[in-house]
Design a protein around this motif. Sequence first.
Motif, PDB file in Angstrom:
ATOM      1  N   ARG A  47      38.219  46.813  29.588  1.00  0.00           N
ATOM      2  CA  ARG A  47      38.165  46.302  30.954  1.00  0.00           C
ATOM      3  C   ARG A  47      36.847  46.765  31.558  1.00  0.00           C
ATOM      4  NH1 ARG A  47      42.488  45.757  34.970  1.00  0.00           N
ATOM      5  NH2 ARG A  47      41.644  46.283  37.009  1.00  0.00           N
ATOM      6  N   ARG A  62      31.391  49.858  34.797  1.00  0.00           N
ATOM      7  CA  ARG A  62      32.298  50.853  34.221  1.00  0.00           C
ATOM      8  C   ARG A  62      33.184  50.124  33.227  1.00  0.00           C
ATOM      9  NH1 ARG A  62      36.694  54.792  37.116  1.00  0.00           N
ATOM     10  NH2 ARG A  62      37.476  55.605  35.159  1.00  0.00           N
ATOM     11  N   ALA A 109      38.149  36.828  33.432  1.00  0.00           N
ATOM     12  CA  ALA A 109      37.454  37.454  34.551  1.00  0.00           C
ATOM     13  C   ALA A 109      38.102  37.034  35.855  1.00  0.00           C
ATOM     14  CB  ALA A 109      35.984  37.054  34.549  1.00  0.00           C
ATOM     15  N   THR A 110      38.222  37.985  36.778  1.00  0.00           N
ATOM     16  CA  THR A 110      38.678  37.689  38.125  1.00  0.00           C
ATOM     17  C   THR A 110      37.669  38.283  39.102  1.00  0.00           C
ATOM     18  OG1 THR A 110      40.048  39.687  38.206  1.00  0.00           O
ATOM     19  CG2 THR A 110      41.129  37.654  37.505  1.00  0.00           C
ATOM     20  N   CYS A 111      37.477  37.616  40.224  1.00  0.00           N
ATOM     21  CA  CYS A 111      36.543  38.105  41.238  1.00  0.00           C
ATOM     22  C   CYS A 111      36.684  37.248  42.484  1.00  0.00           C
ATOM     23  CB  CYS A 111      35.106  38.072  40.719  1.00  0.00           C
ATOM     24  SG  CYS A 111      34.507  36.432  40.287  1.00  0.00           S
ATOM     25  N   VAL A 146      36.365  41.896  37.761  1.00  0.00           N
ATOM     26  CA  VAL A 146      37.040  42.606  36.669  1.00  0.00           C
ATOM     27  C   VAL A 146      37.009  41.670  35.464  1.00  0.00           C
ATOM     28  CG1 VAL A 146      39.206  43.587  35.829  1.00  0.00           C
ATOM     29  CG2 VAL A 146      38.580  43.852  38.241  1.00  0.00           C
ATOM     30  N   ASN A 168      34.193  42.352  43.753  1.00  0.00           N
ATOM     31  CA  ASN A 168      35.234  43.056  42.984  1.00  0.00           C
ATOM     32  C   ASN A 168      35.547  42.407  41.647  1.00  0.00           C
ATOM     33  OD1 ASN A 168      35.669  45.015  45.099  1.00  0.00           O
ATOM     34  ND2 ASN A 168      36.718  43.383  46.206  1.00  0.00           N
ATOM     35  N   THR A 195      34.266  46.697  35.067  1.00  0.00           N
ATOM     36  CA  THR A 195      34.113  46.445  36.491  1.00  0.00           C
ATOM     37  C   THR A 195      32.681  46.783  36.888  1.00  0.00           C
ATOM     38  OG1 THR A 195      34.836  48.678  37.076  1.00  0.00           O
ATOM     39  CG2 THR A 195      36.538  46.963  37.002  1.00  0.00           C
ATOM     40  N   ILE A 237      38.337  41.401  31.531  1.00  0.00           N
ATOM     41  CA  ILE A 237      39.259  41.972  30.550  1.00  0.00           C
ATOM     42  C   ILE A 237      39.061  41.248  29.224  1.00  0.00           C
ATOM     43  CG2 ILE A 237      41.680  42.347  29.929  1.00  0.00           C
ATOM     44  CD1 ILE A 237      42.280  42.306  32.970  1.00  0.00           C
ATOM     45  N   ASP A 285      29.469  45.608  40.209  1.00  0.00           N
ATOM     46  CA  ASP A 285      29.121  44.577  41.177  1.00  0.00           C
ATOM     47  C   ASP A 285      27.615  44.519  41.299  1.00  0.00           C
ATOM     48  OD1 ASP A 285      29.330  42.555  43.051  1.00  0.00           O
ATOM     49  OD2 ASP A 285      30.747  43.627  44.303  1.00  0.00           O
ATOM     50  N   THR A 291      36.309  50.504  30.544  1.00  0.00           N
ATOM     51  CA  THR A 291      37.454  51.313  30.157  1.00  0.00           C
ATOM     52  C   THR A 291      38.041  50.720  28.886  1.00  0.00           C
ATOM     53  OG1 THR A 291      37.916  51.685  32.496  1.00  0.00           O
ATOM     54  CG2 THR A 291      39.663  52.241  30.937  1.00  0.00           C
TER      55      THR A 291
END
Length: 147
Positions: free
Chosen positions: A99, A120, A69-71, A90, A88, A101, A92, A103, A122
């Motif tokens: 993936r 969302r 995770a990144t944010c 994300v 923001n 996303t 993975i 908030d 993907t």
Amino acid sequence: MWTTSEGITHAILTGSVKAAATNMRLTCDRLELTATNIGDKTATIGNFEKLQRLLAIGSVNIVQGEREATCGRAELLPREDKVILTENPVVIDHANGSRATGDPVILRRGERRVEGKNVRITFPPIRDLGFDKDQPPPAPAAPASDK
């Protein structure tokens, strides 16, 4: 780092912060830590008993198993078994190429699911189903007879 009269330790770490747990790695620009103490509750810096909260801010990256995770901000709540990602986020899953996303995005310990608002997800493209493009398509199935 300081401890309150109630035996709660607070710490603020800044710079290129790196933290590791049994099955997790965390990097960020700032980490705020809150924990309860064992032993002498009046000690300036006590021995940690239980982490109550970790707040990671700035360029947050969390790796746990095959999930990453990144944010911009992550609040880790060990007693509630959840991580709240904002700014923001994300997530993975390298195991299946998905993936997510949204908030916020909320992760729960021991569960391979994502919760939040406006999430969302993907997935990777569907793989080739094995039909030869140079062959004619299969004949349609015969309708079932009513007997």
